[in-house]
Design a protein around this motif. Structure first.
Motif, PDB file in Angstrom:
ATOM      1  N   TYR A  59       1.151   0.336  -8.352  1.00  0.00           N
ATOM      2  CA  TYR A  59       0.634  -0.706  -9.242  1.00  0.00           C
ATOM      3  C   TYR A  59      -0.721  -1.181  -8.726  1.00  0.00           C
ATOM      4  CZ  TYR A  59       2.691  -3.731  -5.632  1.00  0.00           C
ATOM      5  OH  TYR A  59       3.041  -4.324  -4.438  1.00  0.00           O
ATOM      6  N   PHE A  60      -1.462  -1.830  -9.604  1.00  0.00           N
ATOM      7  CA  PHE A  60      -2.742  -2.421  -9.227  1.00  0.00           C
ATOM      8  C   PHE A  60      -2.487  -3.788  -8.600  1.00  0.00           C
ATOM      9  CE2 PHE A  60      -6.349  -0.291 -11.796  1.00  0.00           C
ATOM     10  CZ  PHE A  60      -5.731   0.952 -11.703  1.00  0.00           C
ATOM     11  N   THR A  61      -3.352  -4.142  -7.660  1.00  0.00           N
ATOM     12  CA  THR A  61      -3.311  -5.482  -7.062  1.00  0.00           C
ATOM     13  C   THR A  61      -4.648  -6.174  -7.351  1.00  0.00           C
ATOM     14  OG1 THR A  61      -4.266  -4.840  -4.929  1.00  0.00           O
ATOM     15  CG2 THR A  61      -1.873  -4.545  -5.211  1.00  0.00           C
ATOM     16  N   ALA A  62      -4.775  -7.381  -6.895  1.00  0.00           N
ATOM     17  CA  ALA A  62      -6.021  -8.126  -7.108  1.00  0.00           C
ATOM     18  C   ALA A  62      -7.191  -7.443  -6.410  1.00  0.00           C
ATOM     19  CB  ALA A  62      -5.875  -9.556  -6.615  1.00  0.00           C
ATOM     20  N   SER A  63      -6.907  -6.751  -5.306  1.00  0.00           N
ATOM     21  CA  SER A  63      -7.995  -6.183  -4.502  1.00  0.00           C
ATOM     22  C   SER A  63      -7.984  -4.661  -4.423  1.00  0.00           C
ATOM     23  CB  SER A  63      -7.921  -6.746  -3.073  1.00  0.00           C
ATOM     24  OG  SER A  63      -6.663  -6.439  -2.486  1.00  0.00           O
ATOM     25  N   GLY A  64      -7.169  -4.004  -5.265  1.00  0.00           N
ATOM     26  CA  GLY A  64      -7.164  -2.554  -5.224  1.00  0.00           C
ATOM     27  C   GLY A  64      -5.925  -1.936  -5.818  1.00  0.00           C
ATOM     28  N   ILE A  65      -5.387  -0.901  -5.149  1.00  0.00           N
ATOM     29  CA  ILE A  65      -4.249  -0.148  -5.673  1.00  0.00           C
ATOM     30  C   ILE A  65      -3.196   0.028  -4.581  1.00  0.00           C
ATOM     31  CG2 ILE A  65      -3.490   2.092  -6.567  1.00  0.00           C
ATOM     32  CD1 ILE A  65      -6.209   2.419  -7.871  1.00  0.00           C
ATOM     33  N   ARG A  66      -1.954  -0.304  -4.935  1.00  0.00           N
ATOM     34  CA  ARG A  66      -0.822  -0.032  -4.063  1.00  0.00           C
ATOM     35  C   ARG A  66      -0.233   1.316  -4.465  1.00  0.00           C
ATOM     36  NH1 ARG A  66       0.659  -2.213   0.601  1.00  0.00           N
ATOM     37  NH2 ARG A  66       0.333  -4.303  -0.307  1.00  0.00           N
ATOM     38  N   LEU A  67      -0.048   2.206  -3.478  1.00  0.00           N
ATOM     39  CA  LEU A  67       0.454   3.544  -3.737  1.00  0.00           C
ATOM     40  C   LEU A  67       1.961   3.619  -3.528  1.00  0.00           C
ATOM     41  CD1 LEU A  67      -2.360   5.524  -1.880  1.00  0.00           C
ATOM     42  CD2 LEU A  67      -2.239   4.927  -4.307  1.00  0.00           C
ATOM     43  N   LYS A  68       2.572   4.660  -4.074  1.00  0.00           N
ATOM     44  CA  LYS A  68       4.025   4.830  -3.936  1.00  0.00           C
ATOM     45  C   LYS A  68       4.429   4.973  -2.468  1.00  0.00           C
ATOM     46  CE  LYS A  68       5.422   4.821  -8.268  1.00  0.00           C
ATOM     47  NZ  LYS A  68       5.808   6.038  -8.994  1.00  0.00           N
ATOM     48  N   SER A  69       3.518   5.480  -1.641  1.00  0.00           N
ATOM     49  CA  SER A  69       3.801   5.637  -0.213  1.00  0.00           C
ATOM     50  C   SER A  69       3.794   4.308   0.535  1.00  0.00           C
ATOM     51  CB  SER A  69       2.763   6.564   0.421  1.00  0.00           C
ATOM     52  OG  SER A  69       1.467   5.978   0.345  1.00  0.00           O
ATOM     53  N   GLY A  70       3.317   3.258  -0.129  1.00  0.00           N
ATOM     54  CA  GLY A  70       3.208   1.950   0.503  1.00  0.00           C
ATOM     55  C   GLY A  70       1.800   1.630   0.966  1.00  0.00           C
ATOM     56  N   GLN A  71       0.938   2.622   1.015  1.00  0.00           N
ATOM     57  CA  GLN A  71      -0.453   2.397   1.436  1.00  0.00           C
ATOM     58  C   GLN A  71      -1.201   1.592   0.377  1.00  0.00           C
ATOM     59  OE1 GLN A  71      -2.631   6.036   2.031  1.00  0.00           O
ATOM     60  NE2 GLN A  71      -4.529   5.005   2.622  1.00  0.00           N
ATOM     61  N   HIS A  72      -2.141   0.787   0.850  1.00  0.00           N
ATOM     62  CA  HIS A  72      -2.987   0.021  -0.079  1.00  0.00           C
ATOM     63  C   HIS A  72      -4.435   0.463   0.066  1.00  0.00           C
ATOM     64  CE1 HIS A  72      -5.313  -3.378  -1.741  1.00  0.00           C
ATOM     65  NE2 HIS A  72      -4.248  -3.543  -2.525  1.00  0.00           N
ATOM     66  N   LEU A  73      -5.067   0.736  -1.064  1.00  0.00           N
ATOM     67  CA  LEU A  73      -6.479   1.112  -1.087  1.00  0.00           C
ATOM     68  C   LEU A  73      -7.288  -0.058  -1.627  1.00  0.00           C
ATOM     69  CD1 LEU A  73      -6.245   4.736  -2.593  1.00  0.00           C
ATOM     70  CD2 LEU A  73      -6.383   4.074  -0.177  1.00  0.00           C
ATOM     71  N   ASP A  74      -8.248  -0.533  -0.844  1.00  0.00           N
ATOM     72  CA  ASP A  74      -9.095  -1.643  -1.274  1.00  0.00           C
ATOM     73  C   ASP A  74     -10.212  -1.127  -2.187  1.00  0.00           C
ATOM     74  OD1 ASP A  74      -7.642  -3.439   0.263  1.00  0.00           O
ATOM     75  OD2 ASP A  74      -8.920  -3.127   2.031  1.00  0.00           O
ATOM     76  N   ALA A  75     -10.564  -1.943  -3.161  1.00  0.00           N
ATOM     77  CA  ALA A  75     -11.631  -1.532  -4.084  1.00  0.00           C
ATOM     78  C   ALA A  75     -12.297  -2.736  -4.730  1.00  0.00           C
ATOM     79  CB  ALA A  75     -11.071  -0.613  -5.171  1.00  0.00           C
ATOM     80  N   ASP A  76     -13.611  -2.587  -4.912  1.00  0.00           N
ATOM     81  CA  ASP A  76     -14.357  -3.534  -5.747  1.00  0.00           C
ATOM     82  C   ASP A  76     -14.529  -2.963  -7.153  1.00  0.00           C
ATOM     83  OD1 ASP A  76     -15.014  -5.240  -3.434  1.00  0.00           O
ATOM     84  OD2 ASP A  76     -16.264  -3.542  -2.827  1.00  0.00           O
ATOM     85  N   LEU A  77     -14.526  -1.625  -7.230  1.00  0.00           N
ATOM     86  CA  LEU A  77     -14.712  -0.918  -8.495  1.00  0.00           C
ATOM     87  C   LEU A  77     -13.754   0.262  -8.537  1.00  0.00           C
ATOM     88  CD1 LEU A  77     -16.299  -0.078 -11.121  1.00  0.00           C
ATOM     89  CD2 LEU A  77     -17.895   1.135  -9.603  1.00  0.00           C
ATOM     90  N   ILE A  78     -13.059   0.416  -9.667  1.00  0.00           N
ATOM     91  CA  ILE A  78     -12.165   1.556  -9.872  1.00  0.00           C
ATOM     92  C   ILE A  78     -12.712   2.379 -11.038  1.00  0.00           C
ATOM     93  CG2 ILE A  78      -9.844   2.304 -10.545  1.00  0.00           C
ATOM     94  CD1 ILE A  78      -8.768  -0.215  -9.186  1.00  0.00           C
ATOM     95  N   VAL A  79     -12.956   3.652 -10.770  1.00  0.00           N
ATOM     96  CA  VAL A  79     -13.445   4.560 -11.815  1.00  0.00           C
ATOM     97  C   VAL A  79     -12.296   5.491 -12.198  1.00  0.00           C
ATOM     98  CG1 VAL A  79     -15.160   6.284 -12.457  1.00  0.00           C
ATOM     99  CG2 VAL A  79     -15.755   4.481 -10.822  1.00  0.00           C
TER     100      VAL A  79
END
Length: 483
Positions: free
Chosen positions: A319-339
């Motif tokens: 799912y998307f979070t306020a600051s990026g994307i949470r992955l099924k593996s549990g890892q979180h990717l931070d982002a200011d811009l998602i393309v």
């Protein structure tokens, strides 16, 4: 207002411009016009403006055979391709043949009058009527208004910007920002190194599954060498011929020996990554050419990954979070811009309503005769390029075939031609072939179908098509002519 010509071409992209040149050269007795919905020529190359936009086919075959690409670039940027198309239009004096700002809303063929009537809406939102004996649809195969953008879980929670490459605009700021590029296709592998070069802080390529990526030389060294000893056009012809044969050879090898081809492709990637990036991110589960191969010039994608300027992640979005994307593996990717480089939406004929005697035409029930004429629809050609080679290769030979057909009709006094569907020949596979790309699978139920054998079978083989279309006769039980 009502306008009337012999032939109407819909779309002023690569297909439309190519068809127009052929008509001008080989059917000078016929009047024609190009209707273009946008305010510029170029089609794809005018629409897409995302960073790094370039061809994924070599320019010797993406360019027209009648107007050679006399540069040593292998893969050209979008601006250079647009400039090339402008040069073609200027050289053949086609600008006054193009009517811009013309959205074709509907097209109806009258079997009584042997004529097409098209309803268009101009840039002032005024209705116009165009009449023509013959239509050549050159609108490409995707929806120009909107790309494919799936709804991600909790997408609304993300506080940064979300962009689709098809709607990229100059006001999108990405310098100094953390960016996630969702996708693994040609657009994604182009964007990642381009965003790094443009000043992004960190770029992450997030893919659900890997695709095949191959490195090609940005400049053709063979062409450079030949230019020192031969005229430019001779060098072009040699390189074009080599690339056509090479494209076909690679595709044939992939279909006949998929495991060998896979090993060769992965070995080349392994050499590019030099142990800096896990090979799992570049090891697809499918066979080569089940989907198109992605080409990168001089390994630019591999270089930014090796250098740590970008990273690649193979995982699924939770799912998307306020600051990026949470992955099924549990890892979180931070982002200011998602393309979201998530692909195209298939749309043939530019979305127009096609009817014959006011009865709707269902494209899913149709086939293409000689890969060009729409079955059971009079005086209508549909330009569909190759799925495994440069689009323009098919445009050149299909346009030549259409011109021969029009001249044959003129000579014998025919006003109408219609391929008659042989239902026994129709398969469930679409005219785009056996590619398993998501955007093709999503639209399979709306596309014309493949046939079992010629003249209904789409070979996606330029060398075969060039011979077949050049010598195909018109006295065929599948073709119905009318005066």
């Amino acid at each position: 207002m009502t306008y009337e010509v012999d032939v109407l071409i819909i779309g002023a992209g690569i297909s439309g411009i190519g068809a127009a040149v052929h008509l001008q050269q080989y059917c000078p007795q016929l009047s024609f016009k190009i209707l273009e919905r946008r305010q510029n020529i170029g089609g794809t190359w005018d629409l897409f403006r995302y960073p790094g936009i370039r061809s994924d086919s070599d320019m010797s075959t993406l360019s027209y055979q009648f107007y050679p690409w006399l540069k040593d670039q292998t893969l050209a940027d979008g601006q250079s391709i647009q400039k090339y198309l402008y040069d073609v239009v200027e050289h053949y004096k086609l600008l006054d043949k193009i009517s811009f700002g013309q959205q074709v809303v509907a097209a109806n063929y009258s079997t009584q009058h042997k004529c097409w009537q098209l309803k268009t809406q101009n840039s002032q939102q005024q209705d116009e009527v165009w009449k023509a004996r013959f239509i050549i649809s050159c609108t490409g195969y995707y929806n120009y208004d909107q790309g494919y953008l799936p709804k991600f879980p909790k997408q609304q929670d993300f506080q940064g910007a979300i962009a689709h490459p098809q709607q990229w605009s100059s006001d999108i700021e990405y310098q100094g920002k953390n960016i996630i590029v969702i996708g693994s296709g040609a657009t994604a592998v182009t964007l990642v190194p381009a965003l790094v070069k443009g000043g992004a802080k960190q770029v992450t390529m997030l893919q659900r599954s890997p695709g095949y990526v191959v490195s090609v030389s940005a400049y053709d060294k063979t062409y450079q060498y030949l230019r020192q000893h031969l005229p430019a056009k001779w060098a072009y012809c040699w390189v074009r011929g080599r690339n056509i044969v090479l494209q076909r050879a690679v595709y044939s090898l992939a279909r006949k020996a998929p495991q060998l081809t896979k090993r060769l492709l992965l070995k080349a990637v392994e050499q590019e990554l030099r142990g800096k990036v896990d090979m799992q991110h570049f090891t697809p589960q499918y066979a080569p050419w089940d989907q198109r191969l992605c080409a990168v010039p001089d390994g630019d994608l591999f270089r930014v990954l090796r250098n740590g300027q970008a990273q690649i992640c193979t995982d699924q979005i939770d799912y998307f979070t306020a600051s990026g994307i949470r992955l099924k593996s549990g890892q979180h990717l931070d982002a200011d811009l998602i393309v979201a480089a998530t692909g195209l939406q298939i749309q043939l004929l530019g979305g127009l309503r096609l009817t014959v005697d006011d009865k709707p035409v269902d494209l899913a029930e149709k086939m293409l005769y000689q890969g060009t004429l729409l079955s059971d629809v009079p005086n209508f050609a549909l330009m569909i390029g190759y799925s495994n080679a440069s689009w323009t290769l098919k445009v050149d030979i299909a346009a030549d075939y259409i011109c021969r057909l029009l001249n044959y009709m003129q000579k014998h006094g025919y006003r109408e031609v219609m391929p008659m569907t042989d239902v026994a020949q129709r398969l469930s596979e679409t005219v785009m072939g056996a590619l398993s790309a998501g955007y093709l699978q999503r639209a399979a139920e709306h596309m014309p179908k493949q046939g079992r054998r010629l003249p209904w079978k789409i070979s996606h083989n330029y060398l075969l098509d060039k011979f077949v279309l050049k010598y195909a006769g018109f006295r065929d039980k599948n073709l119905k002519f009318g005066r």
